[in-house]
Scaffold this motif. Structure first.
Motif, short mmCIF file in Angstrom:
data_model
loop_
_atom_site.label_atom_id
_atom_site.label_comp_id
_atom_site.label_asym_id
_atom_site.label_seq_id
_atom_site.Cartn_x
_atom_site.Cartn_y
_atom_site.Cartn_z
N ASP A 136 19.80 -65.16 31.57
CA ASP A 136 19.30 -65.46 32.92
C ASP A 136 17.99 -66.23 32.83
OD1 ASP A 136 21.40 -64.29 34.33
OD2 ASP A 136 20.37 -62.36 34.55
N ARG A 137 17.81 -67.18 33.76
CA ARG A 137 16.58 -67.98 33.83
C ARG A 137 15.82 -67.59 35.09
NH1 ARG A 137 16.62 -72.63 30.81
NH2 ARG A 137 15.31 -73.71 32.31
N VAL A 138 14.54 -67.30 34.92
CA VAL A 138 13.70 -66.89 36.04
C VAL A 138 12.59 -67.92 36.21
CG1 VAL A 138 12.15 -65.09 36.91
CG2 VAL A 138 14.16 -64.45 35.57
N GLU A 139 12.45 -68.42 37.44
CA GLU A 139 11.38 -69.37 37.77
C GLU A 139 10.42 -68.67 38.71
OE1 GLU A 139 12.95 -73.21 39.14
OE2 GLU A 139 14.87 -72.53 38.33
N ALA A 140 9.15 -68.59 38.30
CA ALA A 140 8.12 -67.96 39.13
C ALA A 140 6.75 -68.40 38.62
CB ALA A 140 8.24 -66.44 39.06
N GLY A 141 5.82 -68.52 39.54
CA GLY A 141 4.46 -68.87 39.15
C GLY A 141 4.35 -70.16 38.37
N GLY A 142 5.24 -71.10 38.65
CA GLY A 142 5.19 -72.39 37.97
C GLY A 142 5.77 -72.36 36.57
N GLU A 143 6.36 -71.24 36.17
CA GLU A 143 6.95 -71.12 34.83
C GLU A 143 8.44 -70.88 34.93
OE1 GLU A 143 4.95 -68.77 31.81
OE2 GLU A 143 3.38 -68.34 33.28
N THR A 144 9.16 -71.29 33.89
CA THR A 144 10.58 -70.97 33.77
C THR A 144 10.73 -70.12 32.51
OG1 THR A 144 11.25 -73.01 34.84
CG2 THR A 144 12.91 -71.87 33.54
N LEU A 145 11.26 -68.93 32.68
CA LEU A 145 11.42 -67.99 31.57
C LEU A 145 12.89 -67.64 31.40
CD1 LEU A 145 8.57 -65.76 32.94
CD2 LEU A 145 8.37 -67.24 30.96
N VAL A 146 13.29 -67.38 30.16
CA VAL A 146 14.68 -67.03 29.87
C VAL A 146 14.70 -65.62 29.29
CG1 VAL A 146 16.75 -67.62 28.56
CG2 VAL A 146 15.27 -69.44 29.44
N VAL A 147 15.61 -64.80 29.82
CA VAL A 147 15.80 -63.46 29.29
C VAL A 147 16.64 -63.56 28.03
CG1 VAL A 147 16.70 -61.15 29.79
CG2 VAL A 147 15.76 -62.55 31.65
N GLU A 148 16.19 -62.91 26.97
CA GLU A 148 16.93 -62.94 25.69
C GLU A 148 17.46 -61.56 25.35
OE1 GLU A 148 14.60 -64.65 22.59
OE2 GLU A 148 13.94 -66.28 23.84
N ILE A 150 5.80 -58.68 46.72
CA ILE A 150 5.36 -59.69 47.68
C ILE A 150 5.95 -61.06 47.35
CG2 ILE A 150 3.37 -60.99 48.54
CD1 ILE A 150 1.79 -58.29 48.25
N ILE A 151 5.78 -61.52 46.09
CA ILE A 151 6.25 -62.87 45.78
C ILE A 151 7.77 -62.96 45.82
CG2 ILE A 151 4.17 -63.42 44.45
CD1 ILE A 151 6.04 -63.57 41.96
N ILE A 152 8.46 -61.86 45.50
CA ILE A 152 9.92 -61.85 45.59
C ILE A 152 10.34 -61.92 47.06
CG2 ILE A 152 12.00 -60.48 45.18
CD1 ILE A 152 10.52 -59.41 42.62
N ALA A 153 9.70 -61.10 47.91
CA ALA A 153 10.04 -61.07 49.34
C ALA A 153 9.77 -62.41 50.02
CB ALA A 153 9.27 -59.95 50.04
N GLU A 154 8.74 -63.12 49.54
CA GLU A 154 8.39 -64.42 50.13
C GLU A 154 9.24 -65.56 49.61
OE1 GLU A 154 4.15 -64.77 49.57
OE2 GLU A 154 3.74 -63.42 51.25
N GLY A 155 10.22 -65.26 48.76
CA GLY A 155 11.13 -66.29 48.27
C GLY A 155 10.54 -67.20 47.22
N GLU A 156 9.52 -66.71 46.49
CA GLU A 156 8.85 -67.54 45.49
C GLU A 156 9.45 -67.40 44.09
OE1 GLU A 156 4.59 -67.06 45.60
OE2 GLU A 156 4.61 -66.89 47.78
N VAL A 157 10.54 -66.63 43.99
CA VAL A 157 11.16 -66.41 42.69
C VAL A 157 12.61 -66.88 42.73
CG1 VAL A 157 11.79 -64.67 40.96
CG2 VAL A 157 9.67 -64.41 42.29
N ASN A 208 3.67 -61.00 32.58
CA ASN A 208 2.35 -61.27 33.15
C ASN A 208 2.34 -62.37 34.21
OD1 ASN A 208 0.94 -59.27 31.60
ND2 ASN A 208 1.13 -60.64 29.84
N ILE A 209 3.45 -62.49 34.93
CA ILE A 209 3.50 -63.41 36.08
C ILE A 209 2.76 -62.75 37.24
CG2 ILE A 209 5.00 -64.58 37.75
CD1 ILE A 209 5.21 -65.76 34.93
N VAL A 210 2.87 -61.42 37.33
CA VAL A 210 2.17 -60.63 38.35
C VAL A 210 1.41 -59.51 37.65
CG1 VAL A 210 3.83 -61.13 40.18
CG2 VAL A 210 4.18 -59.13 38.73
N ALA A 211 0.40 -58.98 38.34
CA ALA A 211 -0.41 -57.91 37.77
C ALA A 211 0.14 -56.53 38.10
CB ALA A 211 -1.85 -58.03 38.27
N SER A 212 0.95 -56.44 39.16
CA SER A 212 1.44 -55.13 39.59
C SER A 212 2.81 -55.23 40.24
CB SER A 212 0.47 -54.52 40.59
OG SER A 212 0.49 -55.27 41.80
#
Length: 65
Positions: free
Chosen positions: A53-65, A28-35, A18-22
């Motif tokens: 893997d650690r993903v930073e986007a939308g002000g959050e840091t998430l870890v894939v488990e 868009i956010i990936i192409a703009e270098g925000e991830v 739920n970082i993005v709705a669609s």
């Protein structure tokens, strides 16, 4: 987020968390270098994420488990 498969694609992961709705918004956010993946800017929306893997986007840091 815990995945049941070998990997999940970056755009699908952002939607599932739920970082993005669609997929379009993810594109868009990936192409703009925000991830970042593991500290590096990632511009490929099909990037395969695997457990640990650690993903930073939308002000959050998430870890894939």
């Amino acid at each position: 987020m815990k995945i049941e498969t070998e990997y999940i694609k970056l755009d699908s992961f952002l939607k599932a968390e739920n970082i993005v709705a669609s997929g379009g918004e993810a594109k868009i956010i990936i192409a703009e270098g925000e991830v970042r993946v593991n500290g590096e800017v990632e511009t490929r929306r099909g990037r395969k994420l695997r457990p640990g893997d650690r993903v930073e986007a939308g002000g959050e840091t998430l870890v894939v488990e």
